[in-house]
Design a protein around this motif. Structure first.
Motif, PDB file in Angstrom:
ATOM      1  N   LYS A  88       0.851  -1.179   0.000  1.00 43.10           N
ATOM      2  CA  LYS A  88       0.000   0.000   0.000  1.00 43.10           C
ATOM      3  C   LYS A  88       0.894   1.240   0.000  1.00 43.10           C
ATOM      4  N   ARG A  89       0.386   2.339  -0.534  1.00 43.04           N
ATOM      5  CA  ARG A  89       1.129   3.603  -0.609  1.00 43.04           C
ATOM      6  C   ARG A  89       2.461   3.411  -1.362  1.00 43.04           C
ATOM      7  N   GLN A  90       2.393   2.626  -2.420  1.00 40.88           N
ATOM      8  CA  GLN A  90       3.604   2.327  -3.188  1.00 40.88           C
ATOM      9  C   GLN A  90       4.222   3.593  -3.790  1.00 40.88           C
ATOM     10  N   GLU A  91       3.372   4.489  -4.300  1.00 37.17           N
ATOM     11  CA  GLU A  91       3.896   5.715  -4.921  1.00 37.17           C
ATOM     12  C   GLU A  91       4.653   6.561  -3.902  1.00 37.17           C
ATOM     13  N   HIS A  92       4.141   6.642  -2.678  1.00 36.52           N
ATOM     14  CA  HIS A  92       4.822   7.384  -1.618  1.00 36.52           C
ATOM     15  C   HIS A  92       6.193   6.765  -1.340  1.00 36.52           C
ATOM     16  N   CYS A  93       6.224   5.445  -1.236  1.00 38.96           N
ATOM     17  CA  CYS A  93       7.475   4.734  -0.965  1.00 38.96           C
ATOM     18  C   CYS A  93       8.503   5.006  -2.075  1.00 38.96           C
ATOM     19  N   LEU A  94       8.049   4.967  -3.321  1.00 34.90           N
ATOM     20  CA  LEU A  94       8.960   5.203  -4.450  1.00 34.90           C
ATOM     21  C   LEU A  94       9.454   6.649  -4.476  1.00 34.90           C
ATOM     22  N   ARG A  95       8.575   7.573  -4.097  1.00 36.70           N
ATOM     23  CA  ARG A  95       9.000   8.977  -4.048  1.00 36.70           C
ATOM     24  C   ARG A  95      10.121   9.165  -3.036  1.00 36.70           C
ATOM     25  N   VAL A  96      10.001   8.487  -1.876  1.00 42.16           N
ATOM     26  CA  VAL A  96      11.052   8.564  -0.851  1.00 42.16           C
ATOM     27  C   VAL A  96      12.354   7.990  -1.400  1.00 42.16           C
ATOM     28  N   PHE A  97      12.263   6.850  -2.076  1.00 39.71           N
ATOM     29  CA  PHE A  97      13.475   6.206  -2.618  1.00 39.71           C
ATOM     30  C   PHE A  97      14.210   7.136  -3.576  1.00 39.71           C
ATOM     31  N   TRP A  98      13.473   7.752  -4.516  1.00 37.18           N
ATOM     32  CA  TRP A  98      14.125   8.600  -5.520  1.00 37.18           C
ATOM     33  C   TRP A  98      14.552   9.939  -4.936  1.00 37.18           C
ATOM     34  N   THR A  99      13.952  10.331  -3.828  1.00 34.90           N
ATOM     35  CA  THR A  99      14.429  11.527  -3.125  1.00 34.90           C
ATOM     36  C   THR A  99      15.836  11.281  -2.584  1.00 34.90           C
ATOM     37  N   ILE A 100      16.044  10.096  -2.025  1.00 35.86           N
ATOM     38  CA  ILE A 100      17.333   9.744  -1.441  1.00 35.86           C
ATOM     39  C   ILE A 100      18.373   9.440  -2.517  1.00 35.86           C
ATOM     40  N   CYS A 239      11.447   7.434 -29.299  1.00 34.79           N
ATOM     41  CA  CYS A 239      11.676   6.666 -28.071  1.00 34.79           C
ATOM     42  C   CYS A 239      12.289   7.524 -26.971  1.00 34.79           C
ATOM     43  N   LEU A 240      13.026   8.579 -27.346  1.00 38.00           N
ATOM     44  CA  LEU A 240      13.600   9.480 -26.346  1.00 38.00           C
ATOM     45  C   LEU A 240      12.497  10.257 -25.629  1.00 38.00           C
ATOM     46  N   TRP A 241      11.447  10.629 -26.366  1.00 40.00           N
ATOM     47  CA  TRP A 241      10.299  11.302 -25.754  1.00 40.00           C
ATOM     48  C   TRP A 241       9.593  10.349 -24.793  1.00 40.00           C
ATOM     49  N   LEU A 242       9.483   9.086 -25.201  1.00 38.21           N
ATOM     50  CA  LEU A 242       8.849   8.081 -24.355  1.00 38.21           C
ATOM     51  C   LEU A 242       9.632   7.913 -23.056  1.00 38.21           C
ATOM     52  N   LEU A 243      10.957   7.916 -23.158  1.00 39.93           N
ATOM     53  CA  LEU A 243      11.801   7.799 -21.974  1.00 39.93           C
ATOM     54  C   LEU A 243      11.643   9.010 -21.057  1.00 39.93           C
ATOM     55  N   ASP A 244      11.598  10.209 -21.637  1.00 44.67           N
ATOM     56  CA  ASP A 244      11.389  11.424 -20.828  1.00 44.67           C
ATOM     57  C   ASP A 244      10.084  11.330 -20.043  1.00 44.67           C
ATOM     58  N   SER A 245       9.026  10.865 -20.716  1.00 43.34           N
ATOM     59  CA  SER A 245       7.724  10.727 -20.054  1.00 43.34           C
ATOM     60  C   SER A 245       7.815   9.743 -18.896  1.00 43.34           C
ATOM     61  N   CYS A 246       8.605   8.702 -19.081  1.00 43.36           N
ATOM     62  CA  CYS A 246       8.761   7.679 -18.049  1.00 43.36           C
ATOM     63  C   CYS A 246       9.523   8.222 -16.844  1.00 43.36           C
ATOM     64  N   LEU A 247      10.606   8.948 -17.088  1.00 44.99           N
ATOM     65  CA  LEU A 247      11.443   9.444 -15.996  1.00 44.99           C
ATOM     66  C   LEU A 247      10.749  10.523 -15.166  1.00 44.99           C
ATOM     67  N   GLU A 248       9.698  11.127 -15.715  1.00 43.48           N
ATOM     68  CA  GLU A 248       8.945  12.136 -14.963  1.00 43.48           C
ATOM     69  C   GLU A 248       7.949  11.491 -14.001  1.00 43.48           C
ATOM     70  N   ASP A 249       7.762  10.177 -14.113  1.00 49.55           N
ATOM     71  CA  ASP A 249       6.770   9.457 -13.323  1.00 49.55           C
ATOM     72  C   ASP A 249       7.484   8.470 -12.395  1.00 49.55           C
ATOM     73  N   HIS A 250       7.248   8.580 -11.074  1.00 47.72           N
ATOM     74  CA  HIS A 250       7.959   7.737 -10.124  1.00 47.72           C
ATOM     75  C   HIS A 250       7.720   6.252 -10.367  1.00 47.72           C
ATOM     76  N   ILE A 251       6.489   5.879 -10.701  1.00 49.95           N
ATOM     77  CA  ILE A 251       6.186   4.462 -10.923  1.00 49.95           C
ATOM     78  C   ILE A 251       6.907   3.949 -12.167  1.00 49.95           C
ATOM     79  N   CYS A 252       6.801   4.679 -13.263  1.00 47.40           N
ATOM     80  CA  CYS A 252       7.434   4.239 -14.497  1.00 47.40           C
ATOM     81  C   CYS A 252       8.958   4.185 -14.350  1.00 47.40           C
ATOM     82  N   LYS A 253       9.527   5.215 -13.732  1.00 48.85           N
ATOM     83  CA  LYS A 253      10.982   5.238 -13.532  1.00 48.85           C
ATOM     84  C   LYS A 253      11.422   4.041 -12.695  1.00 48.85           C
ATOM     85  N   SER A 254      10.636   3.705 -11.687  1.00 48.50           N
ATOM     86  CA  SER A 254      10.964   2.578 -10.808  1.00 48.50           C
ATOM     87  C   SER A 254      10.853   1.253 -11.550  1.00 48.50           C
ATOM     88  N   ARG A 255       9.800   1.117 -12.354  1.00 48.83           N
ATOM     89  CA  ARG A 255       9.627  -0.130 -13.111  1.00 48.83           C
ATOM     90  C   ARG A 255      10.731  -0.272 -14.158  1.00 48.83           C
TER      91      ARG A 255
END
Length: 377
Positions: A88-100, A239-255
């Motif tokens: 639960k609260r996976q997005e919050h957990c991922l935000r903390v990880f990428w903050t660190i 594909c570079l645009w697709l990657l940019d979209s992914c890196l802006e999203d914590h879930i996508c970046k994590s996956r």
């Protein structure tokens, strides 16, 4: 008196938090916020991560401050925390990880490490095969032998959760599919993530990776994720645009980080994977579905997968763009499931079939033993 009560409250809260799994980034964050020094360092890292998320340029002094803040964490539990795929609260957990670990994204493409706990350490779903076998008696499964994907769908229909979440995303994704003005891609992606996260892998893997020998089966497999809404655009983006979209999203970046770690190919490895775990790669692949970088099968007659993007007009970043595509195309680790068109069925199906045969034998035995008694009566 008031100070003593406050101190007691803080200590009791800290004790509760310490009882939580040490790898949980949410628990680690809460512990850090109780300490004034750690709290101050963490706030600096939050500002650093926010700037990088918005692709804001950082001057030299700010970059040094960010790196020093990360070093100042030392042996803090924050530095070693992880997230769980079904928490639960996976997005919050991922935000903390990428903050660190915001400095990990300096390389832009290689994210170095996954924020997720090692799949081997996570609790796996347990499927009640006895219950499934009982439900399968007299079902349509036995008549689906020629279409493994249809069989996998009927097995899914025996699970309330599987059929409910599959119906939910199909309803969302097919509404206006093929028309970008009507199709709600974000909601479609969320529905797909819910399905692949909350349904046991015995069901999801057999639906997504069912072995096909004809185009009818291949079409059902390719359309599993409702590609007209979740996968395709009217035109292929770069594909570079697709990657940019992914890196802006914590879930996508994590996956993506999880996929890079677990699907790294290795020529000398028996299963083609550097981590020696093809199962972990398939799990990471399924994690990409429902993100801006959702992959899918390229056609009804092929088990090859790719992204819906192109590297045309990439200029001097053509090599980087090709790297993005090659993660999915020609990936020996991921492609292991493609090597045999008659890929063995999942352990789930084998166990179900064994159960069915056992039940049939028992029924036959009872009919032979009990029938004479019934006639005599």
């Amino acid at each position: 008196m008031r100070f003593a009560l406050l101190l007691g409250l803080l200590l009791s809260r800290a004790g509760d938090l310490l009882a939580l799994p040490r790898s949980d980034c949410i628990a680690a964050e809460q512990l850090c916020l109780l300490d004034s020094t750690c709290n101050g360092t963490y706030r600096i890292l939050e500002n650093c991560a926010l700037a990088k998320t918005r692709f804001l340029p950082l001057d030299h002094d700010t970059r040094v401050q960010c790196l020093n803040a990360e070093l100042d964490l030392g042996n803090s539990s924050l530095l070693h925390c992880k997230c769980h795929r079904r928490m639960k609260r996976q997005e919050h957990c991922l935000r903390v990880f990428w903050t660190i670990h915001s400095s990990m994204t300096d390389g832009y493409f290689n994210l170095e490490t996954s924020p997720y706990e090692n799949p081997a350490n996570e609790e796996h779903w347990k499927t009640d095969y006895n219950k499934l076998a009982a439900l399968l008696s007299g079902s349509q499964l036995a008549r689906d032998a020629t279409n493994p994907c249809l069989k996998a769908t009927h097995v899914c229909n025996l699970s309330k959760k599987c059929v409910r979440l599959r119906t939910e995303y199909a309803s969302i994704c097919t509404k206006g599919a093929g028309s970008e003005d009507v199709c709600d891609r974000r909601k479609c992606h969320r529905g797909l993530r819910n399905f692949f996260e909350k349904v046991p892998e015995d069901f999801t893997k057999s639906i997504l990776f069912c072995p096909c020998q004809d185009e009818l089966c291949g079409e059902r497999r390719r359309k599993t994720i409702v590609p007209n809404c979740s996968f395709q655009y009217s035109t292929k983006p770069n594909c570079l645009w697709l990657l940019d979209s992914c890196l802006e999203d914590h879930i996508c970046k994590s996956r993506l980080a999880d996929f890079q770690q677990n699907c790294q190919p290795a020529d000398m490895s028996p299963d083609g994977c550097s981590q020696h775990s093809h199962a972990a790669c398939l799990q990471a692949y399924m994690g990409m579905i429902g993100t801006p970088m959702t992959p899918n099968y390229v056609s009804n007659s092929s088990a090859e997968v790719s992204l819906w993007c192109t590297c045309e007009s990439s200029g001097n970043q053509k090599e980087k763009c090709d790297q993005i595509l090659s993660m999915f195309e020609n990936n020996k680790c991921l492609g292991k499931h493609q090597s045999d068109p008659r890929m063995r069925e999942t352990a789930q199906h084998r166990q179900i079939q064994i159960m069915l045969i056992s039940r049939s034998c028992v029924a036959l035995f009872l009919s032979i033993v009990l029938l004479p008694s019934a006639v005599a009566a």
